[in-house]
Structure formats: C-alpha cells, structure tokens
Motif scaffolding. Structure first.
Motif, PDB file in Angstrom:
ATOM      1  N   GLU A 158       1.061   0.677  -7.793  1.00  0.00           N
ATOM      2  CA  GLU A 158       0.958  -0.755  -7.565  1.00  0.00           C
ATOM      3  C   GLU A 158       2.147  -1.221  -6.740  1.00  0.00           C
ATOM      4  O   GLU A 158       3.298  -1.096  -7.151  1.00  0.00           O
ATOM      5  CB  GLU A 158       0.935  -1.506  -8.915  1.00  0.00           C
ATOM      6  N   GLY A 159       1.843  -1.752  -5.543  1.00  0.00           N
ATOM      7  CA  GLY A 159       2.914  -2.253  -4.689  1.00  0.00           C
ATOM      8  C   GLY A 159       3.573  -1.200  -3.822  1.00  0.00           C
ATOM      9  O   GLY A 159       4.727  -1.374  -3.415  1.00  0.00           O
ATOM     10  N   GLY A 160       2.880  -0.128  -3.544  1.00  0.00           N
ATOM     11  CA  GLY A 160       3.451   0.924  -2.704  1.00  0.00           C
ATOM     12  C   GLY A 160       2.602   2.165  -2.737  1.00  0.00           C
ATOM     13  O   GLY A 160       1.445   2.143  -3.183  1.00  0.00           O
ATOM     14  N   SER A 161       3.153   3.288  -2.295  1.00  0.00           N
ATOM     15  CA  SER A 161       2.443   4.561  -2.281  1.00  0.00           C
ATOM     16  C   SER A 161       3.242   5.589  -3.080  1.00  0.00           C
ATOM     17  O   SER A 161       4.404   5.375  -3.427  1.00  0.00           O
ATOM     18  CB  SER A 161       2.224   5.039  -0.851  1.00  0.00           C
ATOM     19  N   PHE A 162       2.613   6.722  -3.373  1.00  0.00           N
ATOM     20  CA  PHE A 162       3.238   7.704  -4.250  1.00  0.00           C
ATOM     21  C   PHE A 162       4.477   8.383  -3.659  1.00  0.00           C
ATOM     22  O   PHE A 162       5.347   8.818  -4.435  1.00  0.00           O
ATOM     23  CB  PHE A 162       2.203   8.735  -4.681  1.00  0.00           C
ATOM     24  N   PRO A 163       4.627   8.532  -2.359  1.00  0.00           N
ATOM     25  CA  PRO A 163       5.889   9.110  -1.882  1.00  0.00           C
ATOM     26  C   PRO A 163       7.113   8.310  -2.305  1.00  0.00           C
ATOM     27  O   PRO A 163       8.218   8.858  -2.390  1.00  0.00           O
ATOM     28  CB  PRO A 163       5.715   9.116  -0.368  1.00  0.00           C
ATOM     29  N   ALA A 164       6.923   6.988  -2.604  1.00  0.00           N
ATOM     30  CA  ALA A 164       8.044   6.156  -3.049  1.00  0.00           C
ATOM     31  C   ALA A 164       8.289   6.271  -4.545  1.00  0.00           C
ATOM     32  O   ALA A 164       9.273   5.700  -5.050  1.00  0.00           O
ATOM     33  CB  ALA A 164       7.794   4.695  -2.672  1.00  0.00           C
ATOM     34  N   GLY A 169       0.980  13.052  -0.136  1.00  0.00           N
ATOM     35  CA  GLY A 169       0.689  12.293   1.071  1.00  0.00           C
ATOM     36  C   GLY A 169       0.893  10.800   0.820  1.00  0.00           C
ATOM     37  O   GLY A 169       1.228  10.342  -0.278  1.00  0.00           O
ATOM     38  N   ASP A 170       0.700  10.011   1.887  1.00  0.00           N
ATOM     39  CA  ASP A 170       0.900   8.561   1.806  1.00  0.00           C
ATOM     40  C   ASP A 170      -0.347   7.918   1.209  1.00  0.00           C
ATOM     41  O   ASP A 170      -1.180   7.322   1.905  1.00  0.00           O
ATOM     42  CB  ASP A 170       1.203   8.001   3.195  1.00  0.00           C
ATOM     43  N   VAL A 171      -0.485   8.053  -0.127  1.00  0.00           N
ATOM     44  CA  VAL A 171      -1.666   7.547  -0.838  1.00  0.00           C
ATOM     45  C   VAL A 171      -1.206   6.645  -1.975  1.00  0.00           C
ATOM     46  O   VAL A 171      -0.067   6.719  -2.441  1.00  0.00           O
ATOM     47  CB  VAL A 171      -2.513   8.705  -1.396  1.00  0.00           C
ATOM     48  N   SER A 172      -2.146   5.776  -2.428  1.00  0.00           N
ATOM     49  CA  SER A 172      -1.857   4.876  -3.549  1.00  0.00           C
ATOM     50  C   SER A 172      -2.656   5.227  -4.789  1.00  0.00           C
ATOM     51  O   SER A 172      -2.552   4.532  -5.804  1.00  0.00           O
ATOM     52  CB  SER A 172      -2.154   3.422  -3.152  1.00  0.00           C
ATOM     53  N   ALA A 173      -3.478   6.284  -4.756  1.00  0.00           N
ATOM     54  CA  ALA A 173      -4.228   6.742  -5.923  1.00  0.00           C
ATOM     55  C   ALA A 173      -4.371   8.251  -5.847  1.00  0.00           C
ATOM     56  O   ALA A 173      -4.400   8.827  -4.754  1.00  0.00           O
ATOM     57  CB  ALA A 173      -5.601   6.071  -5.991  1.00  0.00           C
ATOM     58  N   LEU A 174      -4.465   8.895  -7.023  1.00  0.00           N
ATOM     59  CA  LEU A 174      -4.592  10.362  -7.036  1.00  0.00           C
ATOM     60  C   LEU A 174      -5.225  10.809  -8.339  1.00  0.00           C
ATOM     61  O   LEU A 174      -5.205  10.091  -9.349  1.00  0.00           O
ATOM     62  CB  LEU A 174      -3.231  11.028  -6.850  1.00  0.00           C
ATOM     63  N   VAL A 175      -5.810  12.014  -8.299  1.00  0.00           N
ATOM     64  CA  VAL A 175      -6.246  12.707  -9.509  1.00  0.00           C
ATOM     65  C   VAL A 175      -5.101  13.619  -9.898  1.00  0.00           C
ATOM     66  O   VAL A 175      -4.813  14.615  -9.228  1.00  0.00           O
ATOM     67  CB  VAL A 175      -7.542  13.509  -9.258  1.00  0.00           C
ATOM     68  N   ALA A 176      -4.407  13.268 -10.990  1.00  0.00           N
ATOM     69  CA  ALA A 176      -3.229  14.033 -11.394  1.00  0.00           C
ATOM     70  C   ALA A 176      -3.630  15.344 -12.065  1.00  0.00           C
ATOM     71  O   ALA A 176      -3.053  16.400 -11.778  1.00  0.00           O
ATOM     72  CB  ALA A 176      -2.374  13.198 -12.331  1.00  0.00           C
ATOM     73  N   ALA A 177      -4.624  15.294 -12.985  1.00  0.00           N
ATOM     74  CA  ALA A 177      -5.033  16.500 -13.717  1.00  0.00           C
ATOM     75  C   ALA A 177      -6.417  16.245 -14.275  1.00  0.00           C
ATOM     76  O   ALA A 177      -6.972  15.137 -14.137  1.00  0.00           O
ATOM     77  CB  ALA A 177      -4.037  16.828 -14.820  1.00  0.00           C
TER      78      ALA A 177
END
Length: 338
Positions: free
Chosen positions: A104-110, A139-147
């Motif tokens: 929320e408010g950014g992407s996962f690399p941050a 990558g520069d994404v805001s959502a992911l499947v962690a496991a």
C-alpha cells in the motif's frame, strides 16, 4: 528446526493448523504490506468471492481461514501480518490456499527485509517457525503470491513462490476468479458522458402517456375542504292530516244544523281583501299554520306549543222592544161608545 527455503522449494507438513506470516522492517518511507489468502479449487479458481480472505473480509464463512490483526515488535522495528489455516478442516474441493501480499503506497522493492514464516498453531508459544522464505527479486510490483499450501496424495505441503503481479492486487485477484471493480479505472468513463451531456444537450425523449390516463387505472379526485356544517334545525312536528267526516246514512239521525242568524242579530263579517281577517284557531283538528322554510340561511322558528281553540263566541243579547197590550179594533157601531 526451521527449514530455510529457496524460491520454488516445498516441504511436507504434519501440523493440523498453520499460521503464515508476512514480516518486514518498518523503515521510514517504506510502504505498508497486507496479507491475504485465497481458497482455490482444482481448476485454479475460487468457488465464490467469499473464498477471498483479507482485511475487509477477515473470516471465511466456514471459519477454517482467518486474517489476524497486524503485530509490531516492542521496539517497533518489525511489522507482521498473518493468516491462519485449519488444514484438517478444509473441504475436499479446496485444492490449495494461496498466501498473497499487497503493498500500500508503493511497490515491493521499497519493502525492507520481506520474508514469509510458517508456524504450527498447536506448538508452544515462542516455538521456532516450521519454515522461512525470504522474498527477493519480485520486480517493481505492488502485489505478489508469497507462498501456497497445497494438497498432494492426501498430504498438505508448503511451497515458496514469490511471484509478482505488475497489475497489483486487482490483477492477482482477477486471475484467481475474484470479481473486482476498479473504481479508479471506471471513474473517467463515468465522467465523460456527463461532460458530453453538458456540451451538447441530448434530444428530449418522446412524452410517455400519463399512466393515470391509461385504461384500467383510476384517478382519485383532489381533496376538497369540507365547509363548516351549521347545526341542524330543531325537528318540527309533521302536519296532522284532516280527519274525514263520517257522513250519516239514510235512517240515522242527522246532525243538527247551526241556526242561521235572523234580522236583528249580528251578521257574520265579510272576509277578503281589505277586510280584517278573523284569527284562525289552532290545535288538534285544525289545519296547521303556514310552515316557513327551514335550513341553512333561513331564520329558525321556535317551536310553538299547541294552543287550544277558544270557545265559540255567543251572540250578544239584543234588547227586546217593549210590547204593548193587545187590543182589537172596533168591530161595529154597536161597540162604539156613546
């Protein structure tokens, strides 16, 4: 002992219920992360939107999957968000449970030091995690499947995934069959017709017939204020019908006739226009007096009690002329005085 896993690795599970935790460091300017879970069937789709468990829908209707409140370490340096899954109570049609995360408010690399920890819910408090997976290279994404937790041959397993979605949480949920309305994408589409309507007014629609005039319908007349009703007039006695006079027949005594006045007796006074009118008697057997109209706008006449008719007036006695003694005229010379 904790299994440190690499991306794509998997392990078998013996725990009946597990808790999957997303944990990261709370660095200044770092976006917040939300954990979620999707119950997926063998076709890779959810059965309904109720199979998506997240912060706005924290509990599955069956109660087997729950979203837990966020936790912070006492020093505030680490933040965690988790979901719990009762593996032994999952229905057979659920083939796997996807553990996802959204920034929320950014992407996962941050996001600093993001990792997935899997705990046995039945273990003692403070026990080590069953498995740990550090999420990198998203990558520069805001959502992911962690496991994901999946079933193979009647045994539940845990796999480290770390697959990112450039389309965000909306794209991730849509891929698994969740219906999501993107308000930000649809807002301009809703505003453009409004702008066109202001630039060029739309032609007026043809007038539709008034449904109140269609056959089979009824229209109530408008309410009319009722005037103030005056008090009802007092009841008046109904006129008494004249009693028919029985006519005597032949052989029955006739009613005596009233004597006719003779010369010297008072004569009846003539009546008509210009002559005084005799008072009319009132009472039972006499014709009723003239009835005045009664009702709203006419003066009300007080009810008059019945008056008995006066007795018939007797003719006044006239003085009788003085009578002289009767005498015969002379009858002949023999009766003449000498």
């Amino acid at each position: 002992m904790t299994h440190v896993m690499a991306k794509g690795a998997n392990i078998s599970l013996t725990a009946a219920a597990v808790r999957a935790v997303l944990r990261w460091s709370a660095a200044p300017g770092s976006p917040d992360v939300d954990a979620s879970a999707l119950l997926v069937g063998a076709d890779g789709k959810v059965r309904s939107d109720a199979d998506f468990v997240f912060y706005n829908q924290p509990r599955h209707p069956s109660g087997v999957v729950r979203h837990l409140p966020k936790q912070r370490t006492p020093d505030g340096g680490l933040v965690s968000d988790a979901v719990e899954v009762d593996l032994a109570k999952l229905p057979p049609e659920v083939d796997r449970v996807v553990v996802a995360g959204s920034a929320e408010g950014g992407s996962f690399p941050a996001v600093t030091d993001l990792r997935v920890l899997l705990h046995d819910v039945g273990a003692a408090e403070g026990a080590e995690a069953i498995a740990e997976f550090t999420v990198t290279d998203t990558g520069d994404v805001s959502a992911l499947v962690a496991a994901e937790l999946y079933r193979r041959g009647g045994v539940w397993k845990f796999r480290a995934v770390g697959q990112g979605y450039a389309s965000g949480l909306v794209g991730l949920a849509t891929d698994f069959g969740i219906t999501v309305e993107d308000e930000a994408a649809t807002a301009p589409e809703r505003s453009e017709p409004a702008a066109e309507a202001q630039a060029e007014p739309a032609p007026a629609a043809p007038a539709r017939p008034d449904p109140r005039e269609e056959p089979g319908t009824y229209t109530l007349a408008p309410a009319v204020p009722m005037p103030t009703t005056p008090p009802p007039p007092p009841p008046t006695a109904p006129p008494v019908p004249a009693q028919p006079q029985a006519q005597p027949g032949y052989g029955y005594p006739q009613a005596p006739q009233a004597p006719q006045p003779t010369y010297g007796y008072p004569q009846p006074q003539p009546t008509g226009y210009g002559y005084p009118q005799a008072p009319q008697p009132q009472g039972y057997g006499y014709p009723p007096q003239q009835q005045y109209p009664t009702g709203y706008g006419y003066p009300q006449q007080p009810a008059q009690p019945p008056v008995a008719p006066p007795p018939p007036a007797r003719p006044p006695q006239q003085p009788q002329p003085e009578q002289t003694p009767f005498a015969l005229p002379p009858q002949g010379p023999q009766f003449q005085p000498r």
